[in-house]
Scaffold this motif. Structure first.
Motif, PDB file in Angstrom:
ATOM      1  N   ALA A 174       0.827  -1.203   0.000  1.00 32.33           N
ATOM      2  CA  ALA A 174       0.000   0.000   0.000  1.00 32.33           C
ATOM      3  C   ALA A 174       0.865   1.257   0.000  1.00 32.33           C
ATOM      4  O   ALA A 174       0.539   2.248  -0.677  1.00 32.33           O
ATOM      5  CB  ALA A 174      -0.925  -0.005   1.214  1.00 32.33           C
ATOM      6  N   LEU A 175       1.956   1.236   0.729  1.00 34.69           N
ATOM      7  CA  LEU A 175       2.857   2.395   0.761  1.00 34.69           C
ATOM      8  C   LEU A 175       3.523   2.608  -0.592  1.00 34.69           C
ATOM      9  O   LEU A 175       3.694   3.759  -1.036  1.00 34.69           O
ATOM     10  CB  LEU A 175       3.904   2.203   1.862  1.00 34.69           C
ATOM     11  CG  LEU A 175       3.350   2.302   3.289  1.00 34.69           C
ATOM     12  CD1 LEU A 175       4.363   1.770   4.296  1.00 34.69           C
ATOM     13  CD2 LEU A 175       2.974   3.753   3.618  1.00 34.69           C
ATOM     14  N   GLU A 176       3.899   1.535  -1.255  1.00 34.72           N
ATOM     15  CA  GLU A 176       4.463   1.653  -2.606  1.00 34.72           C
ATOM     16  C   GLU A 176       3.467   2.331  -3.538  1.00 34.72           C
ATOM     17  O   GLU A 176       3.826   3.187  -4.345  1.00 34.72           O
ATOM     18  CB  GLU A 176       4.820   0.267  -3.148  1.00 34.72           C
ATOM     19  CG  GLU A 176       6.076  -0.342  -2.565  1.00 34.72           C
ATOM     20  CD  GLU A 176       7.320   0.032  -3.353  1.00 34.72           C
ATOM     21  OE1 GLU A 176       7.264   0.097  -4.594  1.00 34.72           O
ATOM     22  OE2 GLU A 176       8.364   0.255  -2.710  1.00 34.72           O
ATOM     23  N   GLU A 177       2.204   1.939  -3.424  1.00 31.78           N
ATOM     24  CA  GLU A 177       1.177   2.532  -4.275  1.00 31.78           C
ATOM     25  C   GLU A 177       0.968   4.007  -3.956  1.00 31.78           C
ATOM     26  O   GLU A 177       0.477   4.759  -4.804  1.00 31.78           O
ATOM     27  CB  GLU A 177      -0.127   1.755  -4.111  1.00 31.78           C
ATOM     28  CG  GLU A 177      -0.042   0.327  -4.654  1.00 31.78           C
ATOM     29  CD  GLU A 177      -1.259  -0.517  -4.311  1.00 31.78           C
ATOM     30  OE1 GLU A 177      -2.088  -0.054  -3.479  1.00 31.78           O
ATOM     31  OE2 GLU A 177      -1.381  -1.624  -4.859  1.00 31.78           O
ATOM     32  N   ALA A 178       1.361   4.411  -2.746  1.00 33.60           N
ATOM     33  CA  ALA A 178       1.263   5.819  -2.342  1.00 33.60           C
ATOM     34  C   ALA A 178       2.562   6.592  -2.589  1.00 33.60           C
ATOM     35  O   ALA A 178       2.783   7.649  -1.996  1.00 33.60           O
ATOM     36  CB  ALA A 178       0.874   5.897  -0.864  1.00 33.60           C
ATOM     37  N   GLU A 179       3.435   6.051  -3.447  1.00 33.00           N
ATOM     38  CA  GLU A 179       4.682   6.711  -3.840  1.00 33.00           C
ATOM     39  C   GLU A 179       5.701   6.781  -2.715  1.00 33.00           C
ATOM     40  O   GLU A 179       6.460   7.739  -2.595  1.00 33.00           O
ATOM     41  CB  GLU A 179       4.408   8.133  -4.389  1.00 33.00           C
ATOM     42  CG  GLU A 179       3.395   8.190  -5.503  1.00 33.00           C
ATOM     43  CD  GLU A 179       3.842   7.441  -6.762  1.00 33.00           C
ATOM     44  OE1 GLU A 179       5.049   7.196  -6.914  1.00 33.00           O
ATOM     45  OE2 GLU A 179       2.977   7.091  -7.586  1.00 33.00           O
ATOM     46  N   ILE A 180       5.713   5.747  -1.866  1.00 29.56           N
ATOM     47  CA  ILE A 180       6.732   5.627  -0.827  1.00 29.56           C
ATOM     48  C   ILE A 180       7.483   4.320  -1.069  1.00 29.56           C
ATOM     49  O   ILE A 180       6.876   3.235  -1.085  1.00 29.56           O
ATOM     50  CB  ILE A 180       6.103   5.625   0.581  1.00 29.56           C
ATOM     51  CG1 ILE A 180       5.423   6.971   0.851  1.00 29.56           C
ATOM     52  CG2 ILE A 180       7.165   5.345   1.648  1.00 29.56           C
ATOM     53  CD1 ILE A 180       4.630   7.006   2.145  1.00 29.56           C
ATOM     54  N   ALA A 181       8.788   4.381  -1.276  1.00 25.37           N
ATOM     55  CA  ALA A 181       9.584   3.178  -1.510  1.00 25.37           C
ATOM     56  C   ALA A 181       9.648   2.371  -0.213  1.00 25.37           C
ATOM     57  O   ALA A 181      10.171   2.847   0.794  1.00 25.37           O
ATOM     58  CB  ALA A 181      10.992   3.556  -1.965  1.00 25.37           C
TER      59      ALA A 181
END
Length: 305
Positions: free
Chosen positions: A199-206
């Protein structure tokens, strides 16, 4: 998704591929550096696999093994569609998956007997304890664990564990872990963590799991994980994994790619929200200079490959 990993000749490793992705890998075979695939179940079991070899212009050579050497068989197929159907059936464990081709036993030279470890009891216990700790972390493959076991007791003038002994030790401990995890029910905490990281990846957080060996290396390399539009990062390194597997909770390191405290605090808040959303307990006081702690945590990460 198929509960398998697929290893290619060029070293790529594909985890839980779809039937379409497996088909694409088979259709891509034939050229230099891309002539074979090795399929292993999840979790991997020693000496259980299927594989295919193909060079452009020739047939497809297929093999499968189910444990002991006398359960190793080979055949050929002339069309990729037959290979795809066969490997898909194997991956799914379908009854009669192998009936469409004329399989023959593959005769191999007898494996050399592996001599027992010549170690003092304290050394043996130390070695096994270390391998079990890495195994409990859940990220190392059998081959990586074998390298750990082979190198752990090495000194300048002594190499007491051979490669074959290391593999035998790891296979025994690996199968114990596979049997243990068969009793685990439902989603585990590490699986919840992975869901939060997705979910964090989808929110532009590596978001990176078991990333590098330590904090120094992680902070030095996390910038390479950024992509255009990525706002920040969160990760935990191998030492964090080891602590989590030992029952001490998990430490997460995070920040903004612009280096500002404001962005770092905002990223921290998003990480906490994502973890909370999947049901993980979090300790963080909002201070961007402090790590995020996921605790208490039941670290039961299922083995993959």
């Amino acid at each position: 998704m198929l509960e398998i990993t697929v290893q290619t000749e060029n070293g790529e490793r594909h985890v839980r591929v779809s039937v379409g992705e497996l088909a694409a890998l088979v259709h891509g075979l034939g050229g230099p550096g891309n002539r074979f695939l090795v399929l292993q179940r999840i979790p991997d079991v020693p000496d259980v696999f299927a594989q295919v070899w193909h060079e452009t212009g020739g047939d497809y050579a297929l093999e499968h093994r189910d444990g002991a050497p006398h359960w190793h068989f080979e055949t050929t197929a002339d069309r990729p569609e037959v290979v795809i159907a066969t490997l898909t059936g194997w991956a799914r464990g379908e009854t009669g998956w192998n009936r469409g081709l004329p399989w023959s036993p593959l005769t191999l030279a007898p494996a050399a007997e592996v001599p027992p470890l010549d170690l003092a009891e304290d050394e043996r216990a130390n070695l096994e304890g270390h391998v079990r700790a890495v195994l409990a972390g859940g990220y190392a493959s059998r081959s990586e664990l074998a390298e750990v076991a082979e190198e752990y007791l090495v000194t300048a003038d002594r190499r007491p564990v051979s490669r074959e002994q290391a593999r035998a030790l790891v296979d025994r401990l690996w199968q114990e872990r596979v049997a243990e995890q068969a009793s685990w029910q439902g989603e585990t905490d590490p699986e919840r963590l992975t869901r939060a990281f997705i979910a964090l990846e989808e929110a532009e957080i590596a978001a990176r799991e078991n990333f590098t060996c330590c904090r120094t290396c992680g902070n030095a390399e996390i910038g390479d994980e950024a992509w255009p539009g990525a706002r920040g990062f969160v990760y935990f390194h191998a030492q964090c994994t080891e602590a989590a597997a030992a029952g001490h909770g998990l430490t997460l390191l995070y920040g903004g790619f612009d280096g500002s405290e404001e962005t770092t605090a905002a990223i921290g808040a998003e990480v906490v929200a994502a973890l909370t959303a999947v049901g993980l307990p979090v300790r963080w006081d909002g201070d961007p200079s402090r790590a995020i702690a996921v605790t208490p945590l039941d670290w039961r990460r299922r083995l993959v490959g």
